[in-house]
Scaffold this motif. Structure first.
Motif, short mmCIF file in Angstrom:
data_model
loop_
_atom_site.label_atom_id
_atom_site.label_comp_id
_atom_site.label_asym_id
_atom_site.label_seq_id
_atom_site.Cartn_x
_atom_site.Cartn_y
_atom_site.Cartn_z
N MET A 1 0.85 -1.19 0.00
CA MET A 1 0.00 0.00 0.00
C MET A 1 0.88 1.24 0.00
N PRO A 2 0.40 2.29 -0.64
CA PRO A 2 1.21 3.51 -0.68
C PRO A 2 1.22 4.26 0.65
N GLU A 3 2.36 4.79 0.95
CA GLU A 3 2.54 5.62 2.13
C GLU A 3 1.75 6.91 1.96
N ILE A 4 1.24 7.46 3.05
CA ILE A 4 0.54 8.74 3.02
C ILE A 4 1.43 9.79 3.68
N ARG A 5 1.57 10.92 3.01
CA ARG A 5 2.39 12.01 3.53
C ARG A 5 1.57 13.29 3.60
N LEU A 6 1.74 14.01 4.67
CA LEU A 6 1.13 15.32 4.83
C LEU A 6 2.26 16.30 5.07
N THR A 7 2.25 17.40 4.32
CA THR A 7 3.24 18.46 4.53
C THR A 7 2.53 19.81 4.43
N GLY A 8 3.07 20.78 5.12
CA GLY A 8 2.51 22.12 5.04
C GLY A 8 2.75 22.91 6.30
N THR A 9 1.89 23.90 6.50
CA THR A 9 2.05 24.79 7.65
C THR A 9 0.72 25.02 8.35
N MET A 10 0.85 25.32 9.64
CA MET A 10 -0.27 25.77 10.45
C MET A 10 0.16 27.11 11.05
N THR A 11 -0.72 28.09 10.99
CA THR A 11 -0.41 29.42 11.50
C THR A 11 -1.36 29.74 12.63
N CYS A 12 -0.82 30.28 13.71
CA CYS A 12 -1.68 30.61 14.85
C CYS A 12 -1.51 32.08 15.21
N PRO A 13 -2.55 32.67 15.79
CA PRO A 13 -2.45 34.06 16.22
C PRO A 13 -1.48 34.19 17.39
N PRO A 14 -0.81 35.30 17.51
CA PRO A 14 0.20 35.49 18.55
C PRO A 14 -0.30 35.18 19.96
N GLU A 15 -1.55 35.51 20.26
CA GLU A 15 -2.06 35.29 21.61
C GLU A 15 -2.28 33.81 21.95
N ARG A 16 -2.21 32.93 20.94
CA ARG A 16 -2.39 31.50 21.19
C ARG A 16 -1.09 30.71 21.02
N ALA A 17 -0.04 31.35 20.60
CA ALA A 17 1.21 30.66 20.30
C ALA A 17 1.78 29.95 21.52
N ASP A 18 1.74 30.56 22.69
CA ASP A 18 2.31 29.93 23.88
C ASP A 18 1.55 28.64 24.24
N ALA A 19 0.22 28.66 24.13
CA ALA A 19 -0.57 27.46 24.43
C ALA A 19 -0.25 26.35 23.44
N ILE A 20 -0.06 26.70 22.18
CA ILE A 20 0.28 25.69 21.17
C ILE A 20 1.67 25.13 21.42
N ARG A 21 2.61 26.00 21.72
CA ARG A 21 3.97 25.52 22.04
C ARG A 21 3.94 24.57 23.24
N ALA A 22 3.13 24.87 24.25
CA ALA A 22 3.05 24.03 25.44
C ALA A 22 2.42 22.67 25.14
N ALA A 23 1.44 22.63 24.24
CA ALA A 23 0.73 21.38 23.92
C ALA A 23 1.48 20.53 22.90
N LEU A 24 2.40 21.12 22.18
CA LEU A 24 3.06 20.42 21.07
C LEU A 24 3.85 19.18 21.48
N PRO A 25 4.67 19.19 22.52
CA PRO A 25 5.44 17.98 22.85
C PRO A 25 4.56 16.75 23.10
N GLU A 26 3.44 16.92 23.78
CA GLU A 26 2.54 15.79 24.05
C GLU A 26 1.87 15.32 22.75
N HIS A 27 1.50 16.25 21.91
CA HIS A 27 0.90 15.89 20.62
C HIS A 27 1.89 15.08 19.78
#
Length: 90
Positions: free
Chosen positions: A1-27
């Protein structure tokens, strides 16, 4: 079966960047432990801009990842953040 690849970017507003950075390692940890995950990288390339690269063994593994992600805190933390992703089969 063929491998599936996802590439790209996600952009967040400055006021939410810290929460995203904090949640990223667990994700990242949870995703890398999923069946069928071959690679999962997310890095902040500019303030609030996250580069995403995912590889899964097949479409079923990728779709299972998508469903699991919706049930995690990550979905709440990143809700409404614009995403510019491309999904391909290799």
């Amino acid at each position: 079966m063929p491998e599936i690849r996802l590439t790209g970017t996600m952009t967040c507003p400055p006021e939410r960047a810290d929460a995203i950075r904090a949640a990223l390692p667990e994700h990242i940890r949870l995703t890398r432990a999923e069946p069928g995950c071959l690679a999962f990288e997310v890095s902040e390339t500019a303030p609030g801009v996250f580069s995403v690269a995912e590889r899964f063994t097949d479409r079923a593994a990728f779709e299972a990842h998508q469903r699991r992600t919706l049930a995690r805190d990550w979905a709440r933390v990143t809700a409404d953040c614009p995403r510019d992703y491309e999904v391909t089969q290799a």
